[in-house]
Scaffold this active site. Structure first.
Site, PDB file in Angstrom:
ATOM      1  N   GLY A  47       0.593  -1.179  -0.031  1.00 13.29           N
ATOM      2  CA  GLY A  47       0.017   0.120  -0.220  1.00 13.29           C
ATOM      3  C   GLY A  47       0.951   1.178   0.079  1.00 13.29           C
ATOM      4  N   ASP A  68      10.458  -6.686  -3.265  1.00  9.99           N
ATOM      5  CA  ASP A  68       9.394  -7.681  -2.726  1.00  9.99           C
ATOM      6  C   ASP A  68       9.284  -8.721  -2.962  1.00  9.99           C
ATOM      7  OD1 ASP A  68       6.717  -8.235  -1.736  1.00  9.99           O
ATOM      8  OD2 ASP A  68       6.268  -5.990  -1.438  1.00  9.99           O
ATOM      9  N   ASN A 114      -5.414  -7.490  -1.748  1.00 14.15           N
ATOM     10  CA  ASN A 114      -4.648  -6.224  -1.920  1.00 14.15           C
ATOM     11  C   ASN A 114      -4.902  -5.077  -2.665  1.00 14.15           C
ATOM     12  OD1 ASN A 114      -1.731  -8.500  -2.399  1.00 14.15           O
ATOM     13  ND2 ASN A 114      -2.426  -7.768  -0.579  1.00 14.15           N
ATOM     14  N   ARG A 142      -6.032  -1.257  -1.780  1.00 15.59           N
ATOM     15  CA  ARG A 142      -5.007  -0.157  -1.370  1.00 15.59           C
ATOM     16  C   ARG A 142      -3.810  -0.057  -2.476  1.00 15.59           C
ATOM     17  NH1 ARG A 142      -4.495  -4.256   1.932  1.00 15.59           N
ATOM     18  NH2 ARG A 142      -2.204  -4.998   2.792  1.00 15.59           N
ATOM     19  N   LYS A 158       4.885  -8.767  -7.157  1.00 18.93           N
ATOM     20  CA  LYS A 158       4.524  -7.743  -6.927  1.00 18.93           C
ATOM     21  C   LYS A 158       5.627  -6.539  -7.454  1.00 18.93           C
ATOM     22  CE  LYS A 158       1.568  -7.616  -2.879  1.00 18.93           C
ATOM     23  NZ  LYS A 158       1.394  -7.265  -1.417  1.00 18.93           N
ATOM     24  N   ASN A 167       5.980  -5.241   8.480  1.00 19.95           N
ATOM     25  CA  ASN A 167       6.429  -5.888   9.469  1.00 19.95           C
ATOM     26  C   ASN A 167       7.559  -5.395  10.401  1.00 19.95           C
ATOM     27  OD1 ASN A 167       8.766  -7.761   8.937  1.00 19.95           O
ATOM     28  ND2 ASN A 167       7.673  -7.556   7.034  1.00 19.95           N
ATOM     29  N   CYS A 177      -1.594  -4.858   9.333  1.00 21.91           N
ATOM     30  CA  CYS A 177      -2.713  -4.514   8.543  1.00 21.91           C
ATOM     31  C   CYS A 177      -3.667  -5.992   8.521  1.00 21.91           C
ATOM     32  CB  CYS A 177      -2.413  -4.236   7.130  1.00 21.91           C
ATOM     33  SG  CYS A 177      -1.714  -2.524   7.205  1.00 21.91           S
ATOM     34  N   CYS A 193      21.208 -30.860  11.103  1.00 21.84           N
ATOM     35  CA  CYS A 193      20.984 -32.599  10.992  1.00 21.84           C
ATOM     36  C   CYS A 193      20.559 -32.845   9.684  1.00 21.84           C
ATOM     37  CB  CYS A 193      19.607 -32.594  12.049  1.00 21.84           C
ATOM     38  SG  CYS A 193      18.050 -32.092  11.254  1.00 21.84           S
TER      39      CYS A 193
END
Lengths: 374, 77
Positions: free
Chosen positions: A40, A61, A69, A72, A85, A130, A192, A335
């Site tokens: 956005g 991105d 999405n 916005r 994107k 984030n 969001c 491992c």
């Protein structure tokens, strides 16, 4: 599909501004900015930067366009759903302005690619969604000396600021950690996806980020350096906050690029899930650094043997008892396939808290061996 | 003495208000304690305090004229 590159026609309405004019236009055309996140905020910011003639734009991105999405993220259409994107944004922007250089990076910004990428640009714009990315971007901007155009939204409110930029030479720049030193715990602050956001809000805030970028590059007006603005879309209230550098902040940022590259921002931000996992490439880079302890958590008789690098072998079941103290501040576990080492990483992280960095090799040693040259 | 505190972001959801009035506090440490008493949901929530539009990092004396605001971090984009 270049046009005749007639800047006098394309940019006429801003060229005739006496405060802007051709000198400012040339500064924009020569500038390089990196937009992290084509969501956005990124869509709105990118659209105006491309339109204004920002000469070189990078978009990073790793997400793909989804139907939810589109309310916005206005660079995309229904035809873009499921497509990357970064690439779709670049395509839309190139149609808007074929005379500028646009590069799409269809990948996630990580501690390993951030520094190299940031060094190629003059200004970094944060349009992520984030805290892990926001703290990582801030720290990388501090380490590379790049101004950061910060924007963030939640529901009906947004924040904008310019960090890591000093207009006067002797001025100590403010960074995001001077405002919010430590990331909130996971789940403490909604994003969001959880809290929702009014579609027009990231449009406003992203456009403000574009405006601040243009002001900072051209020197017109007063850029939002060392100040934070919050905007409330419901009542149009603007609140402006003066920011000052805090003494303790510098200690929270990795001391150098090597330390940055071993910082697990997902973990710092308490993101749940496989947040200890590192790829084989990250593994190979990390294991060669000083202060790193490698532990094979497979049983003693499990094949294939690993003789390519020094390590300890402590089977998962014995890890708690045998593994007491180490001077090393980074521990990498592996491992066979990456499952047991992920469990080991989680338990060691609980034991050591924030005193050590713990990683687990995703895909295990089998995957790693496959990728080695024969 | 009573101070007015402007709230931002999800702090308005926690308290149900955009502005709250807090009585009998002389500094920002007392302010935080009083807010958490009045609005228990505010305890443990991350925010910064601004006094007269300046970010404060240590306990600061306040009076009824101090313009106070609490700002949480936003992550959305």
């Amino acid at each position: 599909m270049k046009t005749d590159n007639n800047i006098y026609e394309r940019y006429n309405r801003q060229l005739i501004l006496k405060e802007f004019g051709e000198p400012a236009q040339q500064k924009l055309l020569q500038a390089k900015v990196l937009v992290v996140g084509a969501g956005g905020l990124g869509c709105a910011c990118l659209q105006y930067l491309a339109a204004a003639g920002l000469g070189s734009i990078g978009i990073i991105d790793n997400d793909k366009v989804a139907l939810h999405n589109l309310h916005r993220q206005v660079l995309y259409t229904v035809n873009d759903i499921g497509l990357p994107k970064a690439e779709q944004a670049a395509r839309a922007l190139q149609q808007l302005n074929p005379d500028i250089d646009i590069r799409a990076f269809n990948e996630r910004l990580t501690v390993l690619n951030a520094i190299g990428l940031f060094r190629e640009y003059d200004i970094i714009i944060d349009g992520t969604d984030n805290f892990s990315s926001r703290y990582m971007i801030n720290d990388a901007c501090v380490l590379t000396g790049k101004p950061l155009i910060y924007g963030a939204v939640s529901k009906f409110e947004g924040q904008v600021a310019i960090f890591n930029c000093s207009i006067q030479h002797n001025e100590q720049p403010v960074n995001y950690r001077d405002l919010f030193p430590q990331p909130p715990a996971a789940g403490e602050i909604d994003n969001c996806a959880e809290a929702g956001v009014l579609g027009v809000l990231p449009g406003i805030i992203g456009t403000m980020q574009a405006n601040e970028t243009i002001k900072l590059l051209t020197g017109i007006g007063t850029a939002l350096v060392n100040r934070l603005i919050t905007f409330n879309a419901l009542n149009n209230q603007l609140y402006e906050l003066q920011l000052t550098p805090q003494n303790e902040t510098r200690n929270l940022i990795p001391v150098d690029i090597a330390a940055f590259e071993t910082t697990n921002y997902d973990w710092l931000c308490g993101v749940a899930g496989n947040n200890f996992e590192i790829s084989t490439d990250e593994f190979d880079k990390l294991r060669k650094q000083d202060g790193v302890l490698l532990i094979d958590v497979r049983e003693y008789d499990e094949e294939p043997a690993v003789d390519e690098f020094a390590h300890l072998r402590i089977p998962l079941a014995k890890l708690g008892k045998e593994f007491a103290r180490t001077e090393k501040d980074t521990i990498i576990l592996f491992c066979q396939t990456g499952k047991r080492s992920a469990i080991a990483a989680a338990s060691l992280a609980t034991a050591f808290g924030e005193t050590k960095k713990i990683f687990s090799l995703a895909g295990g040693i089998l995957n790693w061996k496959q990728k080695q040259p024969a | 003495m009573q101070v007015e505190v402007i709230l931002f972001g999800q702090l308005t959801d926690i308290t149900g208000r955009e502005k709250i009035l807090i009585a009998n506090v002389a500094d920002t440490d007392e302010l935080v304690k009083a807010i958490e008493q009045q609005y228990p949901g505010m305890a443990g929530i991350k925010y910064v305090i601004a006094a007269d539009k300046k970010l404060i990092s240590k306990n600061t004396v306040i009076n009824e004229k101090t313009e106070l605001a609490l700002l949480p971090p936003f992550s959305g984009g």
